[in-house]
Design a protein around this motif. Structure first.
Motif, PDB file in Angstrom:
ATOM      1  N   ARG A  96       0.911  -1.030  -0.048  1.00 47.31           N
ATOM      2  CA  ARG A  96      -0.031   0.036   0.114  1.00 47.31           C
ATOM      3  C   ARG A  96       0.881   1.375  -0.192  1.00 47.31           C
ATOM      4  O   ARG A  96       0.645   2.211  -0.888  1.00 47.31           O
ATOM      5  CB  ARG A  96      -0.963  -0.077   1.137  1.00 47.31           C
ATOM      6  CG  ARG A  96      -2.013  -1.116   1.160  1.00 47.31           C
ATOM      7  CD  ARG A  96      -2.693  -1.162   2.244  1.00 47.31           C
ATOM      8  NE  ARG A  96      -3.728  -2.043   2.331  1.00 47.31           N
ATOM      9  CZ  ARG A  96      -4.330  -2.545   3.338  1.00 47.31           C
ATOM     10  NH1 ARG A  96      -4.292  -1.870   4.534  1.00 47.31           N
ATOM     11  NH2 ARG A  96      -5.614  -3.268   3.394  1.00 47.31           N
ATOM     12  N   ALA A  97       1.803   1.182   0.848  1.00 48.79           N
ATOM     13  CA  ALA A  97       2.858   2.468   0.843  1.00 48.79           C
ATOM     14  C   ALA A  97       3.656   2.470  -0.516  1.00 48.79           C
ATOM     15  O   ALA A  97       3.760   3.504  -0.950  1.00 48.79           O
ATOM     16  CB  ALA A  97       3.858   2.061   1.908  1.00 48.79           C
ATOM     17  N   THR A  98       4.049   1.486  -1.139  1.00 48.13           N
ATOM     18  CA  THR A  98       4.453   1.767  -2.315  1.00 48.13           C
ATOM     19  C   THR A  98       3.598   2.101  -3.366  1.00 48.13           C
ATOM     20  O   THR A  98       4.188   2.903  -4.254  1.00 48.13           O
ATOM     21  CB  THR A  98       5.137   0.066  -2.866  1.00 48.13           C
ATOM     22  OG1 THR A  98       5.885  -0.391  -1.694  1.00 48.13           O
ATOM     23  CG2 THR A  98       5.854   0.056  -4.101  1.00 48.13           C
ATOM     24  N   CYS A  99       2.358   1.732  -3.282  1.00 46.70           N
ATOM     25  CA  CYS A  99       1.347   2.334  -4.484  1.00 46.70           C
ATOM     26  C   CYS A  99       1.368   3.794  -4.481  1.00 46.70           C
ATOM     27  O   CYS A  99       1.371   4.565  -5.433  1.00 46.70           O
ATOM     28  CB  CYS A  99       0.284   1.742  -4.129  1.00 46.70           C
ATOM     29  SG  CYS A  99      -0.185  -0.016  -4.817  1.00 46.70           S
ATOM     30  N   LYS A 100       1.411   4.408  -3.020  1.00 50.05           N
ATOM     31  CA  LYS A 100       1.344   5.732  -2.734  1.00 50.05           C
ATOM     32  C   LYS A 100       2.673   6.262  -3.163  1.00 50.05           C
ATOM     33  O   LYS A 100       2.452   7.433  -4.150  1.00 50.05           O
ATOM     34  CB  LYS A 100       1.203   5.986  -1.160  1.00 50.05           C
ATOM     35  CG  LYS A 100      -0.249   5.591  -0.802  1.00 50.05           C
ATOM     36  CD  LYS A 100      -0.121   6.039   0.650  1.00 50.05           C
ATOM     37  CE  LYS A 100      -1.429   5.318   1.289  1.00 50.05           C
ATOM     38  NZ  LYS A 100      -1.650   5.636   2.910  1.00 50.05           N
ATOM     39  N   ASP A 101       3.703   5.768  -3.224  1.00 50.33           N
ATOM     40  CA  ASP A 101       5.092   6.376  -3.476  1.00 50.33           C
ATOM     41  C   ASP A 101       4.978   6.335  -5.204  1.00 50.33           C
ATOM     42  O   ASP A 101       5.442   7.233  -5.953  1.00 50.33           O
ATOM     43  CB  ASP A 101       6.144   5.269  -3.334  1.00 50.33           C
ATOM     44  CG  ASP A 101       6.413   5.446  -1.751  1.00 50.33           C
ATOM     45  OD1 ASP A 101       6.179   6.817  -1.123  1.00 50.33           O
ATOM     46  OD2 ASP A 101       6.937   4.909  -1.131  1.00 50.33           O
ATOM     47  N   LEU A 102       4.364   5.327  -5.834  1.00 52.79           N
ATOM     48  CA  LEU A 102       4.362   5.193  -7.349  1.00 52.79           C
ATOM     49  C   LEU A 102       3.463   6.455  -7.834  1.00 52.79           C
ATOM     50  O   LEU A 102       3.833   6.997  -8.803  1.00 52.79           O
ATOM     51  CB  LEU A 102       3.847   3.824  -7.727  1.00 52.79           C
ATOM     52  CG  LEU A 102       4.590   2.724  -7.539  1.00 52.79           C
ATOM     53  CD1 LEU A 102       4.078   1.310  -8.051  1.00 52.79           C
ATOM     54  CD2 LEU A 102       5.906   2.894  -8.655  1.00 52.79           C
ATOM     55  N   LEU A 103       2.451   6.654  -7.196  1.00 52.74           N
ATOM     56  CA  LEU A 103       1.437   7.650  -7.726  1.00 52.74           C
ATOM     57  C   LEU A 103       2.156   9.121  -7.529  1.00 52.74           C
ATOM     58  O   LEU A 103       1.691  10.006  -8.213  1.00 52.74           O
ATOM     59  CB  LEU A 103       0.145   7.650  -6.710  1.00 52.74           C
ATOM     60  CG  LEU A 103      -0.638   6.381  -7.063  1.00 52.74           C
ATOM     61  CD1 LEU A 103      -1.932   6.142  -6.163  1.00 52.74           C
ATOM     62  CD2 LEU A 103      -1.425   6.112  -8.471  1.00 52.74           C
ATOM     63  N   ARG A 104       2.645   9.034  -6.599  1.00 50.92           N
ATOM     64  CA  ARG A 104       3.692  10.377  -6.392  1.00 50.92           C
ATOM     65  C   ARG A 104       4.938  10.557  -7.182  1.00 50.92           C
ATOM     66  O   ARG A 104       5.690  11.612  -7.094  1.00 50.92           O
ATOM     67  CB  ARG A 104       3.749  10.644  -4.805  1.00 50.92           C
ATOM     68  CG  ARG A 104       2.506  10.744  -4.124  1.00 50.92           C
ATOM     69  CD  ARG A 104       2.626  10.722  -2.513  1.00 50.92           C
ATOM     70  NE  ARG A 104       1.336  10.884  -1.821  1.00 50.92           N
ATOM     71  CZ  ARG A 104       1.362  10.678  -0.455  1.00 50.92           C
ATOM     72  NH1 ARG A 104       2.271  10.454   0.255  1.00 50.92           N
ATOM     73  NH2 ARG A 104       0.192  10.768   0.207  1.00 50.92           N
ATOM     74  N   GLY A 105       5.058   9.452  -7.960  1.00 47.05           N
ATOM     75  CA  GLY A 105       6.295   9.607  -8.741  1.00 47.05           C
ATOM     76  C   GLY A 105       7.600   9.350  -8.050  1.00 47.05           C
ATOM     77  O   GLY A 105       8.763   9.708  -8.609  1.00 47.05           O
ATOM     78  N   ARG A 106       7.649   8.740  -6.937  1.00 41.96           N
ATOM     79  CA  ARG A 106       8.903   8.441  -5.947  1.00 41.96           C
ATOM     80  C   ARG A 106       9.313   7.145  -6.594  1.00 41.96           C
ATOM     81  O   ARG A 106       9.362   6.209  -5.558  1.00 41.96           O
ATOM     82  CB  ARG A 106       8.653   8.515  -4.447  1.00 41.96           C
ATOM     83  CG  ARG A 106       7.823   9.619  -4.222  1.00 41.96           C
ATOM     84  CD  ARG A 106       7.473   9.535  -2.586  1.00 41.96           C
ATOM     85  NE  ARG A 106       7.026  10.554  -2.072  1.00 41.96           N
ATOM     86  CZ  ARG A 106       5.977  10.757  -0.855  1.00 41.96           C
ATOM     87  NH1 ARG A 106       6.119   9.700  -0.162  1.00 41.96           N
ATOM     88  NH2 ARG A 106       5.788  11.973  -0.688  1.00 41.96           N
ATOM     89  N   PHE A 107       9.844   6.821  -7.688  1.00 42.25           N
ATOM     90  CA  PHE A 107      10.281   5.796  -8.431  1.00 42.25           C
ATOM     91  C   PHE A 107      11.728   5.184  -7.853  1.00 42.25           C
ATOM     92  O   PHE A 107      11.869   4.175  -7.571  1.00 42.25           O
ATOM     93  CB  PHE A 107      10.402   5.905  -9.767  1.00 42.25           C
ATOM     94  CG  PHE A 107       9.389   6.213 -10.591  1.00 42.25           C
ATOM     95  CD1 PHE A 107       8.080   5.434 -10.564  1.00 42.25           C
ATOM     96  CD2 PHE A 107       9.204   7.589 -11.296  1.00 42.25           C
ATOM     97  CE1 PHE A 107       6.825   5.774 -11.068  1.00 42.25           C
ATOM     98  CE2 PHE A 107       7.964   7.882 -12.017  1.00 42.25           C
ATOM     99  CZ  PHE A 107       6.943   7.285 -11.646  1.00 42.25           C
ATOM    100  N   ARG A 108      12.609   6.222  -7.264  1.00 41.70           N
ATOM    101  CA  ARG A 108      13.820   5.709  -6.735  1.00 41.70           C
ATOM    102  C   ARG A 108      13.599   5.034  -5.498  1.00 41.70           C
ATOM    103  O   ARG A 108      14.080   3.936  -5.001  1.00 41.70           O
ATOM    104  CB  ARG A 108      14.768   6.891  -6.679  1.00 41.70           C
ATOM    105  CG  ARG A 108      16.207   6.529  -6.009  1.00 41.70           C
ATOM    106  CD  ARG A 108      17.044   7.618  -6.066  1.00 41.70           C
ATOM    107  NE  ARG A 108      18.356   7.324  -5.284  1.00 41.70           N
ATOM    108  CZ  ARG A 108      19.343   6.340  -5.905  1.00 41.70           C
ATOM    109  NH1 ARG A 108      19.086   6.226  -7.290  1.00 41.70           N
ATOM    110  NH2 ARG A 108      20.279   6.328  -5.426  1.00 41.70           N
TER     111      ARG A 108
END
Length: 554
Positions: free
Chosen positions: A532-544
């Motif tokens: 879930r936390a990773t999905c939020k990071d992906l949506l916010r463009g935090r790919f690194r």
């Protein structure tokens, strides 16, 4: 020699304490004192014992250089494995005609090596447990050499099958030994990268095998030269293996602490705090395992712990599910029949042999990122990012079979080769996990037995997929087999990994023990939360952050 306290908790790294529990300053001080005491004690015992005479022992000023030396030679087993997998592809164009083999006999010759590897896998436990990792690799080299020589001199179908079985036995034995040897000798921050090197060497061997097939293409009886060429490489590997030491963890497992420390100094040194503490952790963990065995487990049949011990059982299921996903998505069937498949889309025999280099090259190039970034990104990232990639490749390969190569030659070849390159490139990264995961998840006292099961399952799966490829291709059709069967397993496997796959990057083998001590549902809940936390990071463009965070990977 003084023993480590029976229930000394200090060997555990701080990140593996229970929730809410912190290490106090005094705990760290005591840990450092215990480590320094043990190292000083071992140094005293080595000085008292005197120098060890070994004509094959070599030393480097920097232990890191020696680590790279032994990993390169040990990983040549991967080169041999890949070489012998792809050599048969070029030989398939001529061997059946010369020996008068029908389709079933040809399938058995192709599947003879993975079937022999199953036999070789059952040699892993007795050879590794009683003879050690180094001698096991040497035995594998002998089997390679004998098998390749018999392949080159085969005069009929039975002799060729026996030769392939012997060759496969060498593949099975070294396939379950080399990754373990590397995992037990290198430092934790490099373990995933260097065990991945084994898969890179397999991919390099496969490309080399296709190149060898092209070199001998115009010679009479060319398949004999093709299959016999691996004798050269097995001989080089055998000589090189004489100069690598035994695994320090195996020596310690056998109670030979003094020689374990000698090897540790050669390959890791004791100058850094990390190296000193890891030796302490290794000794403490192994002594604790011995106590557990003595207090209640079956000493006569320790392999039963793989099924009765929850921690070992979780590792067994996890390791073998990863192998299932790697094998039943069709990789070895595609590799073994590469030249034949190229012929089915419009290439002649010569072109098919050369075009096989495209698939082998893509696999090789795809493996390289995992070698450099396995420990940076972690196991979960590679598993979950690569499966959708080679599923896409399978779609294109499957779709290419919907067109007639005689009519739409360019379209068929374009779709097939594009799909093949994508499939091979992404699978190259994924395939490293089928060696990294089993080599690190089993407890030390069960590692030989666990690798026997995992290696036997890997090569049995390869045999099943390879032997049944021709029949399944005819029954399912190309698109049904590639997209429906292989692709369907990839999709289901992605969800399995999302829920059940723990992260083990940058952990010592002793710390990984603690990961698998946790109940499965704890791991599942943790993975769901992190996803879930990773999905939020992906949506916010935090790919690194997604690619490098230890646990938070979709």
């Amino acid at each position: 020699m003084a023993s480590i306290p029976e229930k000394d908790p200090h060997w555990m790294a701080p990140e593996f304490t229970k929730p809410g529990q912190d290490f106090e300053h005094d705990d760290h001080v005591n840990l450092h004192e215990d480590v320094d005491t043990l190292i000083a004690q071992m140094e005293t015992e080595i000085e008292a014992a005197g120098p060890q005479k070994d004509m094959f022992a070599i030393n480097f000023k920097d232990p890191k250089h020696f680590t790279y030396f032994l990993v390169v030679f040990a990983s040549m087993g991967g080169l041999l494995s890949g070489l012998d997998q792809s050599l048969i592809s070029g030989a398939n164009l001529y061997l059946p005609k010369d020996l008068g083999l029908d389709s079933k006999q040809s399938s058995l010759v192709n599947a003879g090596m993975p079937l022999g590897a199953v036999i070789g896998a059952f040699l892993i436990s007795p050879c590794n447990e009683y003879l050690g990792r180094r001698i096991s690799i040497l035995i594998a080299c002998v089997l390679y050499t004998v098998g390749a020589a018999l392949c080159a001199g085969a005069i009929d179908f039975p002799m060729l099958v026996v030769a392939r079985l012997i060759l496969g036995s060498g593949v099975g034995l070294e396939g379950g030994t080399v990754p373990v040897y590397v995992a037990e000798t290198v430092e934790r921050r490099l373990r995933g990268n260097l065990v991945s090197l084994y898969q890179l060497m397999i991919a390099l061997g496969e490309v080399l095998g296709y190149a060898v097939g092209a070199i001998f293409l115009g010679l009479p009886g060319n398949w004999r030269y093709i299959l016999g060429s691996s004798v050269v490489f097995s001989t080089i590997m055998g000589i090189g293996t004489l100069y690598v030491p035994e695994s320090p963890r195996w020596l310690m497992h056998k109670g030979d602490y003094l020689n374990a420390f000698r090897v540790w100094k050669r390959i890791r040194g004791t100058a850094t705090r990390e190296s000193r503490e890891e030796f302490y952790e290794m000794k403490s963990s192994l002594e604790f395992e011995v106590l557990q065995v003595q207090e209640g487990r079956t000493k006569r049949f320790p392999w039963m712990d793989l099924f009765t011990n929850p921690r070992a059982r979780r590792a067994l299921v996890y390791a073998n599910m990863m192998i299932f996903l790697g094998q039943f998505t069709g990789i070895n069937a595609v590799m073994y029949f590469m030249s034949v498949l190229m012929g089915s889309i419009g290439f002649d025999d010569t072109q098919a042999n050369y075009m096989s280099l495209v698939g082998g090259g893509a696999l090789l190039l795809g493996t390289i990122p995992a070698v450099f970034y396995m420990e940076l990104c972690g196991r979960r990232f590679w598993a979950l990012a690569m499966l959708p990639g080679f599923f896409t490749g399978l779609i294109l390969v499957g779709v290419s079979y919907n067109f007639d190569p005689a009519v739409d030659t360019v379209l068929v070849q374009g779709l097939y080769l594009t799909g093949l390159v994508i499939y091979m490139a992404f699978f190259g990264c994924y395939a490293t996990l089928t060696w990294v995961v089993p080599s690190e998840v089993y407890p030390t006292y069960l590692r030989s037995y666990g690798m026997t099961v995992s290696s036997a399952w890997m090569f049995l799966s390869s045999f099943i997929v390879t032997y049944n490829f021709t029949g399944m291709f005819q029954a399912f059709t190309g698109i049904g087999l590639c997209l429906g069967f292989y692709g369907g397993i990839a999709v289901v496997g992605w969800f399995y990994q999302l829920l059940f796959m723990p992260e083990t990057k940058n952990k010592t083998l002793e710390e990984i023990d603690l990961i698998f001590e946790r109940p499965t549902m704890v791991i599942v809940k943790e993975n769901i939360k992190n996803s879930r936390a990773t999905c939020k990071d992906l949506l916010r463009g935090r790919f690194r952050k997604v690619a490098t965070e230890t646990q938070r990977v979709v």
